[in-house]
Write an enzyme that holds these catalytic residues in place. Structure first.
Site, PDB file in Angstrom:
ATOM      1  N   GLY A 142       0.920  -1.280   0.075  1.00 36.30           N
ATOM      2  CA  GLY A 142      -0.079   0.086   0.122  1.00 36.30           C
ATOM      3  C   GLY A 142       0.915   1.348   0.177  1.00 36.30           C
TER       4      GLY A 142
ATOM      5  CD1 TRP B  94       4.562   3.033  -4.833  1.00 35.18           C
ATOM      6  CD2 TRP B  94       3.317   2.557  -6.956  1.00 35.18           C
ATOM      7  NE1 TRP B  94       5.608   2.617  -5.765  1.00 35.18           N
ATOM      8  CE2 TRP B  94       4.755   2.593  -6.954  1.00 35.18           C
ATOM      9  CE3 TRP B  94       2.768   2.833  -8.085  1.00 35.18           C
ATOM     10  CZ2 TRP B  94       5.526   2.481  -8.103  1.00 35.18           C
ATOM     11  CZ3 TRP B  94       3.270   2.506  -9.213  1.00 35.18           C
ATOM     12  CH2 TRP B  94       4.814   2.298  -9.292  1.00 35.18           C
TER      13      TRP B  94
ATOM     14  CG  ASP C  99      -1.747  -6.982  -4.595  1.00 37.26           C
ATOM     15  OD1 ASP C  99      -0.710  -6.206  -4.947  1.00 37.26           O
ATOM     16  OD2 ASP C  99      -1.323  -8.333  -4.459  1.00 37.26           O
TER      17      ASP C  99
ATOM     18  CG  ASP D 252      -5.203 -12.609 -11.759  1.00 36.49           C
ATOM     19  OD1 ASP D 252      -4.571 -11.480 -12.014  1.00 36.49           O
ATOM     20  OD2 ASP D 252      -4.852 -13.790 -11.879  1.00 36.49           O
TER      21      ASP D 252
ATOM     22  CG  ASP E 263       5.346  -1.074  -8.029  1.00 39.47           C
ATOM     23  OD1 ASP E 263       6.204  -1.263  -8.963  1.00 39.47           O
ATOM     24  OD2 ASP E 263       5.521  -1.026  -6.757  1.00 39.47           O
TER      25      ASP E 263
ATOM     26  CE  LYS F  68       7.670  -3.872 -10.074  1.00 40.35           C
ATOM     27  NZ  LYS F  68       8.027  -3.825  -8.971  1.00 40.35           N
TER      28      LYS F  68
END
Ligand SMILES: C[S@@+](CC[C@H](N)C(=O)[O-])C[C@H]1O[C@@H](n2cnc3c(N)ncnc32)[C@H](O)[C@@H]1O
Length: 221
Positions: free
Chosen positions: A75, A77, A94, A110, A134, A174
């Site tokens: 958490g 971010w 998540d 998911d 991320d 990312k």
């Protein structure tokens, strides 16, 4: 204390049951200034500083109103977004459970599930102006497989951004060393005015992670 007066690096004794790699990981954690700083600042992850540094360089967070946090756990971010833009509505997703964060809607599912995009969209009262990912796939140790899995997540995140962002919006994700592959780069260049890559200082030098920053969403077709 050492003779120089500085704290010497902390060493971790190898416990019988602890593998060499987890010992090294623990040692690195204990000696990592970002881990220490995160504790002091109340952030749940050292990853928080990657977003802080990317924000300093690219001005991502000022004035954001609706934010999607893909791969939110633990958490950090979202905590940063809450700090910089306290009024922003945030929705995160998540695979893992995330401790609640005030003002943030969190789904444990998911992102690749068919239902995930709609769940995220419905949780916000309008199109997001920032989609950030991320997400990293669990590595299996086979370089090409790991690369493909992570790039699959990035691609799905980019499509989600292209289908949902408000005009002028931002997408960050990312990616792995070598940046984005040609197809993804084309998608981003088609939909955003500026596409850049960066490795914030908080990203470990030895790691192959980079971030792609796409700003100025041109709008949906
Ligand atoms: C590096 S962590 C994110 C750290 C986070 N940005 C922070 O600041 O605390 C990456 C996360 O991506 C999540 N993830 C990986 N694949 C996912 C997927 N398919 N759907 C949702 N989350 C996923 C992992 O469970 C992991 O928690």
């Amino acid at each position: 204390m050492s003779r120089s007066g500085k704290n010497p690096d902390r060493k971790v004794r190898t416990a019988k049951k602890r593998s060499q790699s987890s010992t090294l990981w623990l040692q690195r954690q204990l000696n990592d200034p970002y881990v220490k700083q995160a504790k002091a600042d109340g952030y749940r992850s050292r990853a928080a500083y990657k977003l802080i540094e990317l924000d300093e360089k690219f001005g991502l967070l000022k004035g954001v109103q609706r934010v999607v946090d893909l791969g939110i756990t633990p958490g950090g971010w979202s905590q940063v977004v809450r700090k910089v833009a306290p009024k922003a509505a945030i929705v995160g997703i998540d695979l893992l459970e995330t401790d609640p964060i005030e003002g943030v809607t969190i789904f444990q599912m998911d992102f690749m599930d068919d239902d995930a995009p709609a769940a995220l969209e419905n949780a916000l009262d309008g199109p997001p102006d920032l989609v950030m990912s991320d997400m990293a796939a669990n590595t299996v140790g086979h370089k090409q497989t790991d690369h493909l899995r992570t790039m699959g997540l990035v691609e799905a995140a980019a499509w989600f951004a292209a289908e949902n962002l408000s005009e002028g919006g931002t997408f960050i994700a990312k990616v792995l060393a070598g940046g984005t592959d040609a197809e993804l780069l084309n998608l981003l260049k088609k939909h955003f005015k500026h596409v850049k890559h960066a490795k914030p200082p908080a990203s470990r030098k030895g790691s192959s992670e980079w971030y792609v920053i796409a700003q100025g969403f041109k709008g949906r077709d």
